[in-house]
Motif scaffolding. Structure first.
Motif, PDB file in Angstrom:
ATOM      1  N   SER A  67      35.789  40.908  37.213  1.00  0.00           N
ATOM      2  CA  SER A  67      36.444  41.036  38.510  1.00  0.00           C
ATOM      3  C   SER A  67      37.572  42.057  38.435  1.00  0.00           C
ATOM      4  CB  SER A  67      37.000  39.675  38.942  1.00  0.00           C
ATOM      5  OG  SER A  67      37.868  39.822  40.041  1.00  0.00           O
ATOM      6  N   PRO A  68      37.732  42.883  39.472  1.00  0.00           N
ATOM      7  CA  PRO A  68      38.885  43.803  39.475  1.00  0.00           C
ATOM      8  C   PRO A  68      40.213  43.098  39.297  1.00  0.00           C
ATOM      9  CG  PRO A  68      37.319  44.448  41.172  1.00  0.00           C
ATOM     10  CD  PRO A  68      36.829  43.138  40.616  1.00  0.00           C
ATOM     11  N   ARG A  69      40.312  41.867  39.810  1.00  0.00           N
ATOM     12  CA  ARG A  69      41.590  41.152  39.655  1.00  0.00           C
ATOM     13  C   ARG A  69      41.850  40.791  38.200  1.00  0.00           C
ATOM     14  NH1 ARG A  69      40.897  35.625  39.200  1.00  0.00           N
ATOM     15  NH2 ARG A  69      38.814  34.840  39.698  1.00  0.00           N
ATOM     16  N   HIS A  70      40.783  40.701  37.375  1.00  0.00           N
ATOM     17  CA  HIS A  70      40.988  40.452  35.957  1.00  0.00           C
ATOM     18  C   HIS A  70      41.766  41.582  35.305  1.00  0.00           C
ATOM     19  CE1 HIS A  70      37.206  37.657  35.688  1.00  0.00           C
ATOM     20  NE2 HIS A  70      38.259  37.053  36.202  1.00  0.00           N
ATOM     21  N   LEU A  71      41.570  42.801  35.813  1.00  0.00           N
ATOM     22  CA  LEU A  71      42.196  43.955  35.178  1.00  0.00           C
ATOM     23  C   LEU A  71      43.684  44.040  35.469  1.00  0.00           C
ATOM     24  CD1 LEU A  71      39.500  46.754  35.490  1.00  0.00           C
ATOM     25  CD2 LEU A  71      39.705  44.878  33.877  1.00  0.00           C
ATOM     26  N   VAL A  72      44.140  43.304  36.468  1.00  0.00           N
ATOM     27  CA  VAL A  72      45.580  43.277  36.742  1.00  0.00           C
ATOM     28  C   VAL A  72      46.321  42.712  35.533  1.00  0.00           C
ATOM     29  CG1 VAL A  72      47.376  42.293  38.209  1.00  0.00           C
ATOM     30  CG2 VAL A  72      45.218  43.079  39.230  1.00  0.00           C
ATOM     31  N   GLU A 114      43.381  50.819  37.118  1.00  0.00           N
ATOM     32  CA  GLU A 114      42.154  50.305  36.498  1.00  0.00           C
ATOM     33  C   GLU A 114      41.335  49.429  37.445  1.00  0.00           C
ATOM     34  OE1 GLU A 114      44.500  48.661  33.505  1.00  0.00           O
ATOM     35  OE2 GLU A 114      44.408  50.413  32.191  1.00  0.00           O
ATOM     36  N   SER A 115      42.013  48.612  38.248  1.00  0.00           N
ATOM     37  CA  SER A 115      41.301  47.749  39.183  1.00  0.00           C
ATOM     38  C   SER A 115      40.547  48.570  40.217  1.00  0.00           C
ATOM     39  CB  SER A 115      42.285  46.801  39.881  1.00  0.00           C
ATOM     40  OG  SER A 115      42.914  45.952  38.952  1.00  0.00           O
ATOM     41  N   GLN A 116      41.152  49.639  40.685  1.00  0.00           N
ATOM     42  CA  GLN A 116      40.494  50.496  41.682  1.00  0.00           C
ATOM     43  C   GLN A 116      39.272  51.183  41.093  1.00  0.00           C
ATOM     44  OE1 GLN A 116      43.903  52.921  42.684  1.00  0.00           O
ATOM     45  NE2 GLN A 116      44.288  51.783  44.576  1.00  0.00           N
TER      46      GLN A 116
END
Length: 505
Positions: free
Chosen positions: A322-327, A490-492
């Motif tokens: 998930s993109p939120r994981h990269l936060v 990174e999330s983007q």
């Protein structure tokens, strides 16, 4: 309407909304040929009917009699009757994971008479009495104003089902669902299975295992084990657990079977997995299974490692993270420095750094969190601490390990946690915590490192881990898919790749 289904491989493919995720997982274990205690599931429809009408639904008693009779035939034991006694566990099993929020009752069916029969059968009266004590304690905890426990097995079973169904609407469960946006009308199933006694003898025990490390994603089994105990002792956090590797030293045959089972389950999921297990007199039984559901850097590493192992392709790896994981993938850490005033050390249970003021009770944490971030510090947490866990920015416990209630809930919420702080004394009445001869009062500012396990005074310098090779590779694959190599976070970059993949489907 049919309220009960036998647990077997035939349940695979049926709706988790009706049978619950736990029953579907047990059906998978049957399909894979792994050892699962015989049992049946009382569906979520029965729970919803109970919550609506305030009583168990009509027709359920007849189905229970039939299901119990089938269980007696499968085990060669008698539920509440003469001869070899049958004891069962009753566990919740909703379609969504709600760790520690709902009721569980073990050793059910041990009446005055069957406890004596169990003592005679095993020649071990202390074991039989310990199991009976656990039943009484479990019912007392699960049933408000419990009164005398029925001394007939069928009455105990009905009471246990009512307790499991009622726990769906307990304040702590409603709080958990509100935090995680889980609908309140789903209800929970109840899983009834023949007991496996982890407290049976010196070759019995219980534990939890991940096929890979949930903190780092490393391809090594990770978990906890308790010898001579039952499963609730692991998750409660009230007992000091041993690392899973201790099982290999003490029970190598059980360890070898568990390791093989983890690999077989991984091959089915094509992903990391989590299991709960108990072994009795050297014989392993699996009680629950689900995918690992890792986050942050662990999710990135597992996805890229599975590509390297030829299990999944790059596109699948991009979809799984998930993109939120990269936060949070560049995990914050307390910077190593001689100037850091470390108050205590424990086991890091959920990565990240949390800064807040000490609160030693749930009520205080909720009040203080209205003004500033708080760190909830408890001897161990229980489901009754759910409001405080939701309000806190970080969690510290004196007891428990990586599979304790505090650790599991912290990971589900993505909150840094430090558990098993040896020597930490929490004085709730006095509003203080003491470690290493030093005492802090409620309201003291602390910083916790959920990776390294440090509890430091004040607000020390915090640094972020650099991007590792697994993250760089995943983002490179993302840029190849999106075709966009402009400067973005990174999330983007991952989100753009997922959007590109979705447009091609």
């Amino acid at each position: 309407m049919r309220w009960i289904r036998a647990i077997s491989a035939e349940l695979l493919g049926e709706e988790a909304e009706t049978l619950g995720g736990k029953a579907i997982g047990l059906a998978l274990l049957h399909r894979l040929g792994l050892r699962v205690p015989a049992g049946f599931v009382v569906t979520t429809r029965a729970c919803r009917a109970f919550l609506r009408d305030g009583r168990l639904p009509a027709g359920l008693d007849d189905e229970l009699m039939t299901a119990v009779a089938d269980l007696e035939r499968a085990t060669g034991r008698a539920f509440g009757g003469p001869g070899r006694p049958l004891a069962v566990s009753v566990r919740s099993g909703a379609s969504v994971s709600m760790p520690g929020m709902l009721a569980t009752i073990l050793d059910l069916g041990l009446t005055t008479g069957t406890t004596e029969a169990l003592a005679v059968e095993t020649g071990d009266r202390p074991f039989a009495l310990d199991s009976r004590r656990r039943l009484l304690a479990g019912l007392a905890a699960a049933v408000p104003a419990c009164g005398p426990v029925p001394d007939d097995a069928a009455g105990q079973l009905r009471l246990a089902l009512q307790a499991v169904f009622s726990s769906w609407d307990a304040p702590r469960a409603r709080t958990y669902r509100a935090v995680h946006d889980i609908p309140h009308d789903l209800g929970t199933a109840a899983i009834v299975q023949a007991m496996v006694f982890g407290n049976r003898d010196d070759h019995s025990g219980t534990g939890v295992a991940f096929s890979r490390d949930p903190t780092t994603g490393e391809n090594l089994p990770f978990g906890e084990v308790l010898f001579g105990r039952q499963g609730e002792d692991v998750v409660s956090g009230g007992t000091t657990t041993r690392p899973l590797r201790a099982l290999a030293e003490r029970e190598p045959a059980v360890w070898a079977e568990l390791h093989a089972a983890l690999r077989r389950i991984e091959a089915h999921y094509r992903d990391a997995c989590y299991v709960e297990f108990t072994y009795q007199s050297g014989e392993l039984w699996l009680l629950q299974v689900r995918p690992g559901r890792f986050a942050g850097g662990a999710a990135v590493r597992v996805a890229t490692d599975l590509v390297d192992e030829g299990v999944i392709g790059r596109h699948e790896a991009l979809r799984r993270v998930s993109p939120r994981h990269l936060v949070h993938v560049r995990t914050p850490r307390v910077a190593p420095s001689a100037e850091v005033d470390v108050f205590a050390r424990g086991t890091g249970a959920c990565p990240g750094v949390a800064v807040g003021r000490v609160a030693t009770t749930t009520d205080l944490a909720v009040r203080m969190a209205r003004e500033a971030p708080v760190v909830l510090v408890r001897p161990e947490t229980s489901p009754d601490d759910m409001r405080g866990l939701a309000a806190a920015t970080g969690i510290v416990t004196a007891r428990g390990g990586p599979a304790s209630h505090a650790a599991v809930v912290a990971r589900a919420m993505g909150k840094p946690a430090v558990v098993g702080v040896a020597g930490l004394v929490v004085d709730v009445a006095g509003g203080t915590v003491t470690a290493g001869g030093r005492t802090l009062r409620d309201g003291t500012l602390v910083t916790i490192d959920g990776t390294g396990g440090e509890v430091a005074l004040g607000r020390p310098l915090v640094v972020a881990d650099p991007a590792g090779d697994h993250l760089r590779r995943l983002l490179g694959w993302a840029d190849d898919v999106s075709g966009d190599r402009s400067e973005r976070d990174e999330s983007q970059r991952l989100a753009a790749a997922q959007a590109a993949l979705a447009s091609r489907e």
